[in-house]
Design an enzyme around this catalytic site. Sequence first.
Site, PDB file in Angstrom:
ATOM      1  N   HIS A 151      -8.130   1.690  -4.523  1.00 17.85           N
ATOM      2  CA  HIS A 151      -9.165   1.499  -3.489  1.00 17.85           C
ATOM      3  C   HIS A 151      -9.764   2.862  -3.165  1.00 17.85           C
ATOM      4  O   HIS A 151      -9.110   3.692  -2.530  1.00 17.85           O
ATOM      5  CB  HIS A 151      -8.476   0.870  -2.262  1.00 17.85           C
ATOM      6  CG  HIS A 151      -9.348   0.701  -1.066  1.00 17.85           C
ATOM      7  ND1 HIS A 151      -8.834   0.407   0.185  1.00 17.85           N
ATOM      8  CD2 HIS A 151     -10.689   0.762  -0.900  1.00 17.85           C
ATOM      9  CE1 HIS A 151      -9.821   0.317   1.048  1.00 17.85           C
ATOM     10  NE2 HIS A 151     -10.956   0.529   0.423  1.00 17.85           N
ATOM     11  N   GLY A 156      -9.351   4.216   6.592  1.00 13.79           N
ATOM     12  CA  GLY A 156      -9.015   5.619   6.851  1.00 13.79           C
ATOM     13  C   GLY A 156      -7.563   5.833   7.244  1.00 13.79           C
ATOM     14  O   GLY A 156      -7.029   6.906   7.004  1.00 13.79           O
ATOM     15  N   PHE A 157      -6.947   4.825   7.824  1.00 14.97           N
ATOM     16  CA  PHE A 157      -5.582   5.009   8.316  1.00 14.97           C
ATOM     17  C   PHE A 157      -4.775   3.725   8.143  1.00 14.97           C
ATOM     18  O   PHE A 157      -5.321   2.623   8.285  1.00 14.97           O
ATOM     19  CB  PHE A 157      -5.584   5.381   9.813  1.00 14.97           C
ATOM     20  CG  PHE A 157      -6.381   6.629  10.088  1.00 14.97           C
ATOM     21  CD1 PHE A 157      -5.804   7.889   9.955  1.00 14.97           C
ATOM     22  CD2 PHE A 157      -7.720   6.540  10.448  1.00 14.97           C
ATOM     23  CE1 PHE A 157      -6.549   9.040  10.189  1.00 14.97           C
ATOM     24  CE2 PHE A 157      -8.473   7.686  10.686  1.00 14.97           C
ATOM     25  CZ  PHE A 157      -7.888   8.950  10.552  1.00 14.97           C
ATOM     26  N   GLY A 188      -3.585  -4.135   8.469  1.00 18.30           N
ATOM     27  CA  GLY A 188      -2.939  -4.879   9.549  1.00 18.30           C
ATOM     28  C   GLY A 188      -2.319  -6.199   9.145  1.00 18.30           C
ATOM     29  O   GLY A 188      -2.095  -7.073   9.986  1.00 18.30           O
ATOM     30  N   GLY A 206       0.837  -2.296   4.100  1.00 17.89           N
ATOM     31  CA  GLY A 206       1.379  -0.945   4.092  1.00 17.89           C
ATOM     32  C   GLY A 206       2.516  -0.795   5.079  1.00 17.89           C
ATOM     33  O   GLY A 206       3.698  -0.910   4.730  1.00 17.89           O
ATOM     34  N   MET A 257      -8.677   8.663  -0.371  1.00 22.33           N
ATOM     35  CA  MET A 257      -9.599   9.006   0.736  1.00 22.33           C
ATOM     36  C   MET A 257     -10.064  10.449   0.588  1.00 22.33           C
ATOM     37  O   MET A 257      -9.253  11.333   0.298  1.00 22.33           O
ATOM     38  CB  MET A 257      -8.875   8.867   2.075  1.00 22.33           C
ATOM     39  CG  MET A 257      -8.273   7.507   2.317  1.00 22.33           C
ATOM     40  SD  MET A 257      -7.413   7.485   3.898  1.00 22.33           S
ATOM     41  CE  MET A 257      -6.709   5.837   3.865  1.00 22.33           C
ATOM     42  N   MET A 288     -12.078  -5.360   4.442  1.00 28.33           N
ATOM     43  CA  MET A 288     -11.302  -4.470   5.310  1.00 28.33           C
ATOM     44  C   MET A 288     -11.079  -5.181   6.649  1.00 28.33           C
ATOM     45  O   MET A 288     -12.034  -5.547   7.324  1.00 28.33           O
ATOM     46  CB  MET A 288     -12.049  -3.154   5.542  1.00 28.33           C
ATOM     47  CG  MET A 288     -12.192  -2.271   4.312  1.00 28.33           C
ATOM     48  SD  MET A 288     -10.634  -1.898   3.479  1.00 28.33           S
ATOM     49  CE  MET A 288      -9.672  -1.172   4.798  1.00 28.33           C
ATOM     50  N   ASP A 328      -4.593   3.982  -2.139  1.00 31.35           N
ATOM     51  CA  ASP A 328      -5.730   4.364  -1.291  1.00 31.35           C
ATOM     52  C   ASP A 328      -6.114   5.815  -1.528  1.00 31.35           C
ATOM     53  O   ASP A 328      -5.348   6.730  -1.221  1.00 31.35           O
ATOM     54  CB  ASP A 328      -5.351   4.190   0.187  1.00 31.35           C
ATOM     55  CG  ASP A 328      -5.206   2.729   0.558  1.00 31.35           C
ATOM     56  OD1 ASP A 328      -6.171   1.974   0.379  1.00 31.35           O
ATOM     57  OD2 ASP A 328      -4.124   2.337   1.033  1.00 31.35           O
ATOM     58  N   MET A 331     -11.965   5.191  -1.151  1.00 36.31           N
ATOM     59  CA  MET A 331     -12.711   5.401   0.097  1.00 36.31           C
ATOM     60  C   MET A 331     -13.353   6.769  -0.005  1.00 36.31           C
ATOM     61  O   MET A 331     -12.959   7.730   0.674  1.00 36.31           O
ATOM     62  CB  MET A 331     -11.762   5.291   1.290  1.00 36.31           C
ATOM     63  CG  MET A 331     -11.391   3.838   1.596  1.00 36.31           C
ATOM     64  SD  MET A 331      -9.888   3.681   2.558  1.00 36.31           S
ATOM     65  CE  MET A 331      -8.696   3.699   1.224  1.00 36.31           C
ATOM     66  N   HIS A 391      -1.101  -1.041  -4.472  1.00 34.35           N
ATOM     67  CA  HIS A 391      -2.390  -0.733  -3.850  1.00 34.35           C
ATOM     68  C   HIS A 391      -2.409   0.762  -3.537  1.00 34.35           C
ATOM     69  O   HIS A 391      -1.542   1.282  -2.827  1.00 34.35           O
ATOM     70  CB  HIS A 391      -2.573  -1.556  -2.570  1.00 34.35           C
ATOM     71  CG  HIS A 391      -3.922  -1.364  -1.936  1.00 34.35           C
ATOM     72  ND1 HIS A 391      -5.048  -2.030  -2.339  1.00 34.35           N
ATOM     73  CD2 HIS A 391      -4.311  -0.568  -0.918  1.00 34.35           C
ATOM     74  CE1 HIS A 391      -6.083  -1.663  -1.608  1.00 34.35           C
ATOM     75  NE2 HIS A 391      -5.665  -0.754  -0.729  1.00 34.35           N
ATOM     76  N   ASP A 408      -7.249  -6.206   3.454  1.00 32.58           N
ATOM     77  CA  ASP A 408      -6.633  -4.882   3.542  1.00 32.58           C
ATOM     78  C   ASP A 408      -6.666  -4.360   4.983  1.00 32.58           C
ATOM     79  O   ASP A 408      -7.736  -4.042   5.507  1.00 32.58           O
ATOM     80  CB  ASP A 408      -7.392  -3.930   2.612  1.00 32.58           C
ATOM     81  CG  ASP A 408      -6.724  -2.562   2.488  1.00 32.58           C
ATOM     82  OD1 ASP A 408      -5.611  -2.396   3.031  1.00 32.58           O
ATOM     83  OD2 ASP A 408      -7.327  -1.680   1.864  1.00 32.58           O
ATOM     84  N   SER A 424       0.843  -1.198   0.000  1.00 29.44           N
ATOM     85  CA  SER A 424       0.000   0.000   0.000  1.00 29.44           C
ATOM     86  C   SER A 424       0.875   1.245   0.000  1.00 29.44           C
ATOM     87  O   SER A 424       1.621   1.505   0.947  1.00 29.44           O
ATOM     88  CB  SER A 424      -0.907   0.010   1.234  1.00 29.44           C
ATOM     89  OG  SER A 424      -1.581   1.241   1.270  1.00 29.44           O
TER      90      SER A 424
HETATM   91  C1  DX5 Z   1      -6.703   1.720   5.158  1.00 25.88           C
HETATM   92  C2  DX5 Z   1      -6.182   1.428   3.771  1.00 25.88           C
HETATM   93  C3  DX5 Z   1      -5.106   0.417   3.719  1.00 25.88           C
HETATM   94  C4  DX5 Z   1      -3.858   0.796   4.469  1.00 25.88           C
HETATM   95  C5  DX5 Z   1      -3.264  -0.474   5.013  1.00 25.88           C
HETATM   96  O1  DX5 Z   1      -7.847   2.468   5.080  1.00 25.88           O
HETATM   97  O2  DX5 Z   1      -7.228   0.955   2.945  1.00 25.88           O
HETATM   98  O3  DX5 Z   1      -4.788   0.035   2.389  1.00 25.88           O
HETATM   99  O4  DX5 Z   1      -2.904   1.440   3.665  1.00 25.88           O
HETATM  100  O5  DX5 Z   1      -2.214  -0.131   5.824  1.00 25.88           O
HETATM  101  P1  DX5 Z   1      -1.600  -1.127   6.896  1.00 25.88           P
HETATM  102  O6  DX5 Z   1      -1.065  -2.310   6.117  1.00 25.88           O
HETATM  103  O7  DX5 Z   1      -0.555  -0.302   7.541  1.00 25.88           O
HETATM  104  O8  DX5 Z   1      -2.708  -1.540   7.840  1.00 25.88           O
HETATM  105 ZN    ZN Z   2      -6.705   0.097   0.929  1.00 21.27          ZN
END
Ligand code: DX5
Ligand code: ZN
Length: 221
Positions: A66, A142-143, A177, A197, A37, A137, A35, A68, A33, A175, A8
């Site tokens: 992705h 969001g983070f 953790g 990520g 937002m 998810m 993101d 969001m 990937h 996606d 990510s």
């Molecule tokens: C969260 C994103 C993820 C994020 C994953 O909203 O969709 O793609 O970047 O990051 P990690 O792998 O650090 O949880």
């Molecule tokens: Zn994502």
Amino acid sequence: MSKLIAPSVLAADFANLQRDVEMINRSDADWFHIDIMDGVFVPNISFGMPVLRDIVKHATKTIDCHLMIVDPDRYVKTFADLGCDILTVHYEACTHLHRTLQLIKSHGMKAGVALNPHTSVHLLTDTIQDIDMVCLMSVNPGFGGQSFIENTYDKITQLKKIIDFKGCDTLIEIDGGVTDKNAKQLVEAGADVLVAGSYVFKSSDQVATIAGLKSMVNPSI
Ligand code: DX5
Ligand code: ZN
């Protein structure tokens, strides 16, 4: 099919974005990937079209985007024109999901649907044949850098049953953790694509971390 790794870019160093994109190019990663937002659907703003355009300029692998964002239909053509290969929208952001999926495909992209942790996989029973990939998810979107939600394993098992029952070849992406602690169990439960990520970008040798993850989930390769 081999299991895929999608770093990510949200966790990259944005002041060294070309360097980090080139790291992914030369690594064992399969996809980028990305993101997006909007600060409305999720309580955070990541980056938008100009940054994506410059990522795509240097990236040599599949662009897995992705969204969001609310009202994603408004931007489907824009993301197609920017060079996205897979466009994932959130189930929770789509009033007419079936229509949105057709719109994505009409622009030549694969269509993905993401589900928040609280959204049941059974809500996709009637659209699964139109979905190329479901993004589960495993954190609240969001983070980056949040802890993995353990209920995800059950969701993968249930989703896999729906996909098999309907005879589809829909991919399951996870996606949030993802680390070396849960990667193997995730693919054993039925995941096809792992987004990572922080686990990748916070490591001291990112190429080696990606290679480790890739071989862990593809032991025979
Ligand atoms: C969260 C994103 C993820 C994020 C994953 O909203 O969709 O793609 O970047 O990051 P990690 O792998 O650090 O949880
Ligand atoms: Zn994502």
